[in-house]
Design a protein around this motif. Structure first.
Motif, PDB file in Angstrom:
ATOM      1  N   GLN A 156       0.832  -1.203   0.000  1.00 46.49           N
ATOM      2  CA  GLN A 156       0.000   0.000   0.000  1.00 46.49           C
ATOM      3  C   GLN A 156       0.873   1.263   0.000  1.00 46.49           C
ATOM      4  O   GLN A 156       0.551   2.248  -0.672  1.00 46.49           O
ATOM      5  CB  GLN A 156      -0.935  -0.011   1.211  1.00 46.49           C
ATOM      6  CG  GLN A 156      -1.936   1.127   1.201  1.00 46.49           C
ATOM      7  CD  GLN A 156      -3.026   0.995   2.252  1.00 46.49           C
ATOM      8  OE1 GLN A 156      -3.962   1.785   2.263  1.00 46.49           O
ATOM      9  NE2 GLN A 156      -2.928   0.026   3.136  1.00 46.49           N
ATOM     10  N   SER A 157       1.969   1.219   0.744  1.00 43.57           N
ATOM     11  CA  SER A 157       2.883   2.359   0.786  1.00 43.57           C
ATOM     12  C   SER A 157       3.503   2.626  -0.582  1.00 43.57           C
ATOM     13  O   SER A 157       3.681   3.784  -0.983  1.00 43.57           O
ATOM     14  CB  SER A 157       3.990   2.107   1.813  1.00 43.57           C
ATOM     15  OG  SER A 157       3.457   1.913   3.092  1.00 43.57           O
ATOM     16  N   LYS A 158       3.834   1.556  -1.305  1.00 42.02           N
ATOM     17  CA  LYS A 158       4.394   1.726  -2.650  1.00 42.02           C
ATOM     18  C   LYS A 158       3.385   2.370  -3.590  1.00 42.02           C
ATOM     19  O   LYS A 158       3.752   3.214  -4.421  1.00 42.02           O
ATOM     20  CB  LYS A 158       4.841   0.368  -3.201  1.00 42.02           C
ATOM     21  CG  LYS A 158       6.070  -0.203  -2.511  1.00 42.02           C
ATOM     22  CD  LYS A 158       6.356  -1.620  -2.985  1.00 42.02           C
ATOM     23  CE  LYS A 158       7.488  -2.242  -2.170  1.00 42.02           C
ATOM     24  NZ  LYS A 158       7.686  -3.676  -2.495  1.00 42.02           N
ATOM     25  N   ALA A 159       2.124   1.990  -3.466  1.00 44.34           N
ATOM     26  CA  ALA A 159       1.079   2.601  -4.297  1.00 44.34           C
ATOM     27  C   ALA A 159       0.975   4.091  -3.997  1.00 44.34           C
ATOM     28  O   ALA A 159       0.826   4.920  -4.912  1.00 44.34           O
ATOM     29  CB  ALA A 159      -0.257   1.910  -4.057  1.00 44.34           C
ATOM     30  N   ALA A 160       1.053   4.447  -2.711  1.00 41.57           N
ATOM     31  CA  ALA A 160       0.972   5.852  -2.316  1.00 41.57           C
ATOM     32  C   ALA A 160       2.157   6.648  -2.856  1.00 41.57           C
ATOM     33  O   ALA A 160       1.995   7.743  -3.410  1.00 41.57           O
ATOM     34  CB  ALA A 160       0.911   5.962  -0.795  1.00 41.57           C
ATOM     35  N   ALA A 161       3.363   6.098  -2.692  1.00 38.89           N
ATOM     36  CA  ALA A 161       4.570   6.794  -3.158  1.00 38.89           C
ATOM     37  C   ALA A 161       4.558   6.965  -4.676  1.00 38.89           C
ATOM     38  O   ALA A 161       4.939   8.018  -5.209  1.00 38.89           O
ATOM     39  CB  ALA A 161       5.815   6.037  -2.720  1.00 38.89           C
ATOM     40  N   THR A 162       4.119   5.937  -5.380  1.00 36.14           N
ATOM     41  CA  THR A 162       4.042   6.005  -6.844  1.00 36.14           C
ATOM     42  C   THR A 162       3.063   7.089  -7.282  1.00 36.14           C
ATOM     43  O   THR A 162       3.337   7.854  -8.222  1.00 36.14           O
ATOM     44  CB  THR A 162       3.608   4.646  -7.422  1.00 36.14           C
ATOM     45  OG1 THR A 162       4.545   3.640  -7.004  1.00 36.14           O
ATOM     46  CG2 THR A 162       3.554   4.682  -8.942  1.00 36.14           C
ATOM     47  N   PHE A 163       1.921   7.188  -6.603  1.00 35.91           N
ATOM     48  CA  PHE A 163       0.918   8.200  -6.933  1.00 35.91           C
ATOM     49  C   PHE A 163       1.455   9.608  -6.691  1.00 35.91           C
ATOM     50  O   PHE A 163       1.264  10.515  -7.509  1.00 35.91           O
ATOM     51  CB  PHE A 163      -0.340   7.948  -6.103  1.00 35.91           C
ATOM     52  CG  PHE A 163      -1.441   8.924  -6.350  1.00 35.91           C
ATOM     53  CD1 PHE A 163      -2.081   8.994  -7.582  1.00 35.91           C
ATOM     54  CD2 PHE A 163      -1.865   9.795  -5.338  1.00 35.91           C
ATOM     55  CE1 PHE A 163      -3.119   9.895  -7.811  1.00 35.91           C
ATOM     56  CE2 PHE A 163      -2.898  10.694  -5.554  1.00 35.91           C
ATOM     57  CZ  PHE A 163      -3.519  10.749  -6.801  1.00 35.91           C
ATOM     58  N   ILE A 164       2.122   9.798  -5.555  1.00 37.15           N
ATOM     59  CA  ILE A 164       2.682  11.112  -5.222  1.00 37.15           C
ATOM     60  C   ILE A 164       3.688  11.554  -6.272  1.00 37.15           C
ATOM     61  O   ILE A 164       3.678  12.704  -6.735  1.00 37.15           O
ATOM     62  CB  ILE A 164       3.330  11.082  -3.818  1.00 37.15           C
ATOM     63  CG1 ILE A 164       2.254  10.888  -2.738  1.00 37.15           C
ATOM     64  CG2 ILE A 164       4.116  12.371  -3.557  1.00 37.15           C
ATOM     65  CD1 ILE A 164       2.819  10.604  -1.353  1.00 37.15           C
ATOM     66  N   ARG A 165       4.537  10.633  -6.678  1.00 36.72           N
ATOM     67  CA  ARG A 165       5.588  10.972  -7.645  1.00 36.72           C
ATOM     68  C   ARG A 165       5.063  11.058  -9.080  1.00 36.72           C
ATOM     69  O   ARG A 165       5.310  12.060  -9.777  1.00 36.72           O
ATOM     70  CB  ARG A 165       6.709   9.923  -7.587  1.00 36.72           C
ATOM     71  CG  ARG A 165       7.864  10.183  -8.552  1.00 36.72           C
ATOM     72  CD  ARG A 165       8.792   8.985  -8.621  1.00 36.72           C
ATOM     73  NE  ARG A 165       8.121   7.802  -9.204  1.00 36.72           N
ATOM     74  CZ  ARG A 165       8.675   6.589  -9.253  1.00 36.72           C
ATOM     75  NH1 ARG A 165       9.875   6.392  -8.751  1.00 36.72           N
ATOM     76  NH2 ARG A 165       8.010   5.586  -9.787  1.00 36.72           N
ATOM     77  N   ASP A 166       4.347  10.043  -9.523  1.00 35.81           N
ATOM     78  CA  ASP A 166       4.026   9.924 -10.950  1.00 35.81           C
ATOM     79  C   ASP A 166       2.758  10.653 -11.373  1.00 35.81           C
ATOM     80  O   ASP A 166       2.672  11.121 -12.509  1.00 35.81           O
ATOM     81  CB  ASP A 166       3.894   8.444 -11.339  1.00 35.81           C
ATOM     82  CG  ASP A 166       5.204   7.692 -11.211  1.00 35.81           C
ATOM     83  OD1 ASP A 166       6.241   8.347 -10.983  1.00 35.81           O
ATOM     84  OD2 ASP A 166       5.196   6.451 -11.334  1.00 35.81           O
ATOM     85  N   LEU A 193      10.254   5.011   1.897  1.00 37.16           N
ATOM     86  CA  LEU A 193      10.257   4.963   0.432  1.00 37.16           C
ATOM     87  C   LEU A 193      10.529   6.314  -0.212  1.00 37.16           C
ATOM     88  O   LEU A 193      11.042   6.383  -1.338  1.00 37.16           O
ATOM     89  CB  LEU A 193       8.905   4.440  -0.075  1.00 37.16           C
ATOM     90  CG  LEU A 193       8.611   2.951   0.069  1.00 37.16           C
ATOM     91  CD1 LEU A 193       7.152   2.681  -0.279  1.00 37.16           C
ATOM     92  CD2 LEU A 193       9.530   2.126  -0.828  1.00 37.16           C
ATOM     93  N   CYS A 194      10.165   7.398   0.467  1.00 37.62           N
ATOM     94  CA  CYS A 194      10.211   8.723  -0.145  1.00 37.62           C
ATOM     95  C   CYS A 194      11.570   9.103  -0.748  1.00 37.62           C
ATOM     96  O   CYS A 194      11.610   9.614  -1.880  1.00 37.62           O
ATOM     97  CB  CYS A 194       9.747   9.777   0.852  1.00 37.62           C
ATOM     98  SG  CYS A 194       7.938   9.868   0.978  1.00 37.62           S
ATOM     99  N   PRO A 195      12.691   8.893  -0.071  1.00 41.66           N
ATOM    100  CA  PRO A 195      13.977   9.249  -0.699  1.00 41.66           C
ATOM    101  C   PRO A 195      14.206   8.521  -2.017  1.00 41.66           C
ATOM    102  O   PRO A 195      14.690   9.121  -2.991  1.00 41.66           O
ATOM    103  CB  PRO A 195      15.002   8.832   0.362  1.00 41.66           C
ATOM    104  CG  PRO A 195      14.257   8.884   1.651  1.00 41.66           C
ATOM    105  CD  PRO A 195      12.869   8.430   1.325  1.00 41.66           C
TER     106      PRO A 195
END
Length: 384
Positions: A156-166, A193-195
């Protein structure tokens, strides 16, 4: 006289032996009752989600019974126990279900309750399927009879990070959680994950469970002026209060939340403050036959499904299918049947792996006109 005494002793021995074998007789054999349990917060701030879990399990039982039940069992019953999302109460609930000699358990909701309850149940070789606990620890302890129908925090965290970035193309984020095992674990994963994703974490702050006034932390969020405000709280009622107060304070940031705020009461409480808020949640095809079948059985009796109604339904359905396939409620046979099966559930395709996980399929949803709407797929980078 001697003969009479011997007869009495023999009859007493028969009665005692029958009593000692009662637990097995309740869950196996022709015409016996299949007793299962559920553990979830039925009272307190998480009661909406907890009752959704109970009702989802009850719906699965009702559907199976309407289709003729399970050969070898005259009835299927559910004993619902209240965890209140408290570790000690969850263990007490597990012990009560053990005393009631249930053969399987659906639950719990909070990972902080599921983890200790599952360890208690494991000591008695009782299968547990969680529809809602996303902490990685749930299935990483090597418990033989622990299964998870929903997704995992790390995914779930990866999905969030991907959305924020992409999609949002955001450069920074301000993270707030409520220090629960689930919420903080999810927030910690995103922060790590953010960095890697090129996202600056302006701050990672905390509130307490039960807080109703968030002005202190929201003042700091507004001063930081983040691109994204990431809200990781344990339930939708608390999330609604946070959103309402953030709007009132004039915080101008994209707000991204997670699956715990997915509940109709988010919009009922937050109203306009919920519109435009994004959240991560497992993808469910609501046009599928399996979902429609679930909805037709659930809604007339319990109203609109909550966040984990369908996951609880699928968890209970998987257990009941496994008992039917195994021809027994024996834990080892049921476990093997769960690992062998795949089926189209109401929430997702159910396919348990050797560690008990069933995989994650997180997407981004958005609140639009008072409803949750599928918005963006992290796997494809495309809108729905």
């Amino acid at each position: 006289m001697k003969r009479l005494m011997l007869l009495c002793v023999a009859m007493l021995a028969v009665v005692l032996l029958a009593g000692c074998g009662g637990g097995e007789e309740k869950t196996a054999g022709e015409g016996k009752v299949l007793e299962i349990g559920s553990i979830s917060p039925l009272t307190g701030p998480y009661a909406a989600d907890g009752n959704d879990i109970k009702n989802g399990a009850l719906t699965a039982i009702e559907v199976v019974k309407s289709e003729g039940g399970i050969p070898g069992f005259s009835d299927i019953t559910l004993s619902s126990q209240d965890s209140a999302c408290d570790p000690r109460q969850a263990v007490a609930a597990a012990n009560k279900l053990i005393n009631e000699e249930v053969s399987g358990v659906i639950g719990a909701y909070c990972s902080s309750a599921t983890i200790p309850a599952s360890e208690t149940l494991a000591e008695e070789n009782i299968v547990m399927l969680t529809p809602a606990s996303t902490s990685e620890k749930v299935t990483e302890r090597g418990l033989k009879y622990m299964f998870r129908t929903c997704g995992r925090d790390d995914d779930q965290s990866k999905a969030a990070a991907t959305f924020i970035r992409d999609f949002l193309k955001a450069g920074n984020v301000y993270i707030v959680d409520d220090k629960t095992t689930y919420s903080q674990g999810l927030a910690d994963n995103l922060e790590k994950l953010c960095p890697e994703y090129g996202i600056e974490v302006l701050a990672h702050d905390h509130v307490n469970q039960g807080d109703k006034d968030f002005s202190a932390v929201l003042t700091k969020v507004k001063a930081a002026n983040p691109d994204v405000f990431y809200v990781s709280l344990q339930n939708s009622a608390t999330g609604a209060l946070m959103l309402t107060q953030a709007k009132r304070m004039g915080i101008d940031a994209e707000i991204l939340a997670q699956d715990a705020v997915y509940h109709p009461q988010l919009m009922e409480i937050a109203k306009d403050a919920a519109n435009g808020v994004y959240l991560t949640f497992g993808y469910t095809d609501k046009e599928s036959e399996s979902y429609k079948r679930f909805l037709d059985a659930y809604k007339p009796k319990y109203g609109d499904p909550g966040a984990y109604s369908a996951y609880a339904y699928d968890s209970a359905m998987a257990y009941l299918k496994a008992v039917k396939q195994a021809g027994s409620a024996d834990a080892d046979k049921v476990r093997q049947a769960l690992l062998d099966m795949t089926f189209e559930g109401a929430s997702k395709r159910i396919d348990y792996k050797s560690n008990g996980d069933s995989g994650s399929n997180y997407v981004i949803q958005v609140v639009r006109d008072g409803e949750f709407v599928n918005f963006w797929d992290p796997q494809t980078g495309e809108k729905f």
